[in-house]
Design a protein around this motif. Structure first.
Motif, PDB file in Angstrom:
ATOM      1  N   HIS A 141       0.847  -1.192   0.000  1.00  0.00           N
ATOM      2  CA  HIS A 141       0.000   0.000   0.000  1.00  0.00           C
ATOM      3  C   HIS A 141       0.885   1.245   0.000  1.00  0.00           C
ATOM      4  O   HIS A 141       1.865   1.311   0.743  1.00  0.00           O
ATOM      5  N   ASN A 167      -2.599  14.128  -9.613  1.00  0.00           N
ATOM      6  CA  ASN A 167      -3.182  13.100 -10.463  1.00  0.00           C
ATOM      7  C   ASN A 167      -2.378  11.820 -10.277  1.00  0.00           C
ATOM      8  O   ASN A 167      -1.167  11.810 -10.511  1.00  0.00           O
ATOM      9  N   LEU A 168      -3.050  10.746  -9.863  1.00  0.00           N
ATOM     10  CA  LEU A 168      -2.382   9.486  -9.565  1.00  0.00           C
ATOM     11  C   LEU A 168      -3.065   8.345 -10.307  1.00  0.00           C
ATOM     12  O   LEU A 168      -4.245   8.453 -10.658  1.00  0.00           O
ATOM     13  N   PRO A 169      -2.354   7.245 -10.503  1.00  0.00           N
ATOM     14  CA  PRO A 169      -3.000   6.064 -11.089  1.00  0.00           C
ATOM     15  C   PRO A 169      -4.160   5.614 -10.201  1.00  0.00           C
ATOM     16  O   PRO A 169      -4.096   5.736  -8.975  1.00  0.00           O
ATOM     17  N   ARG A 170      -5.189   5.094 -10.800  1.00  0.00           N
ATOM     18  CA  ARG A 170      -6.347   4.610 -10.041  1.00  0.00           C
ATOM     19  C   ARG A 170      -6.139   3.141  -9.715  1.00  0.00           C
ATOM     20  O   ARG A 170      -6.520   2.261 -10.490  1.00  0.00           O
ATOM     21  N   GLU A 171      -5.502   2.906  -8.596  1.00  0.00           N
ATOM     22  CA  GLU A 171      -5.239   1.559  -8.097  1.00  0.00           C
ATOM     23  C   GLU A 171      -5.714   1.505  -6.650  1.00  0.00           C
ATOM     24  O   GLU A 171      -5.538   2.473  -5.909  1.00  0.00           O
ATOM     25  N   PRO A 172      -6.284   0.403  -6.234  1.00  0.00           N
ATOM     26  CA  PRO A 172      -6.783   0.322  -4.855  1.00  0.00           C
ATOM     27  C   PRO A 172      -5.673   0.413  -3.809  1.00  0.00           C
ATOM     28  O   PRO A 172      -5.939   0.757  -2.660  1.00  0.00           O
ATOM     29  N   GLU A 182      -3.141   5.343  -2.304  1.00  0.00           N
ATOM     30  CA  GLU A 182      -4.076   6.219  -1.597  1.00  0.00           C
ATOM     31  C   GLU A 182      -3.569   7.655  -1.614  1.00  0.00           C
ATOM     32  O   GLU A 182      -2.448   7.936  -1.193  1.00  0.00           O
ATOM     33  N   ARG A 183      -4.386   8.536  -2.117  1.00  0.00           N
ATOM     34  CA  ARG A 183      -4.069   9.970  -2.146  1.00  0.00           C
ATOM     35  C   ARG A 183      -4.452  10.563  -0.797  1.00  0.00           C
ATOM     36  O   ARG A 183      -5.577  10.380  -0.328  1.00  0.00           O
TER      37      ARG A 183
END
Length: 158
Positions: free
Chosen positions: A32, A42-47, A50-51
């Motif tokens: 994680h 702007n970040l990759p959309r991965e579970p 966490e932003r």
């Protein structure tokens, strides 16, 4: 005996040049990642990414990370005072160039940082750090991988 806390990665992200490398290594190991900044990134959309957007007060991102730094945490930062706080809490701290901050090195790094700040304020030093290079990126990738392998071994993980 309870299982150790999972390995977590905290990125002091506002000016971090190695976020993509962190994501690549963390994805390989299934870790994680907390990407901590004062503004939206702007970040990759991965579970597992966490932003965390903290307030814009001075040191808000540093404080958020330092409060969570503990054994099993890997902190990526170029901020020497933050690295010092994290090392004292038992975390692994790495600079974006792959330099590991340790109990033995963080005191000297703080002293050097303070000296350079005084010289800049006095006008004796006007340049900043050297530009980030491919070799810095490569050194970081190796250092992060070694840190994670070491933490996994210490925790009896494969």
């Amino acid at each position: 005996m309870s299982a150790p806390d999972p390995i977590r990665i905290y990125v002091d992200a506002d000016a971090c040049p190695v976020k993509d490398e962190v994501f690549r290594v963390a994805g390989r190991y299934g870790l994680h990642v907390y990407v901590v900044s004062n503004s939206f990134l702007n970040l990759p959309r991965e579970p597992w990414i966490e932003r965390v957007v903290v307030g814009d007060t001075f040191d808000a991102a540093d404080d958020w990370i330092a409060e969570r730094a503990s054994p099993g945490a890997v902190v990526i930062t170029a901020d020497v005072p933050l690295a010092s706080r994290c090392v004292k809490a038992g975390a692994t701290a790495l600079s974006p160039t792959g330099k590991a901050f340790t109990d033995a090195s963080v005191g000297m790094a703080l002293a050097t940082r303070n000296l350079m700040q005084e010289l800049r304020e006095a006008g004796a030093v006007t340049g900043g750090p050297k530009p980030f290079s491919k070799s810095d990126r490569s050194a970081f990738l190796g250092a992060l991988d070694r840190a994670i392998v070491r933490l996994r071994r210490e925790r009896g993980m494969r």
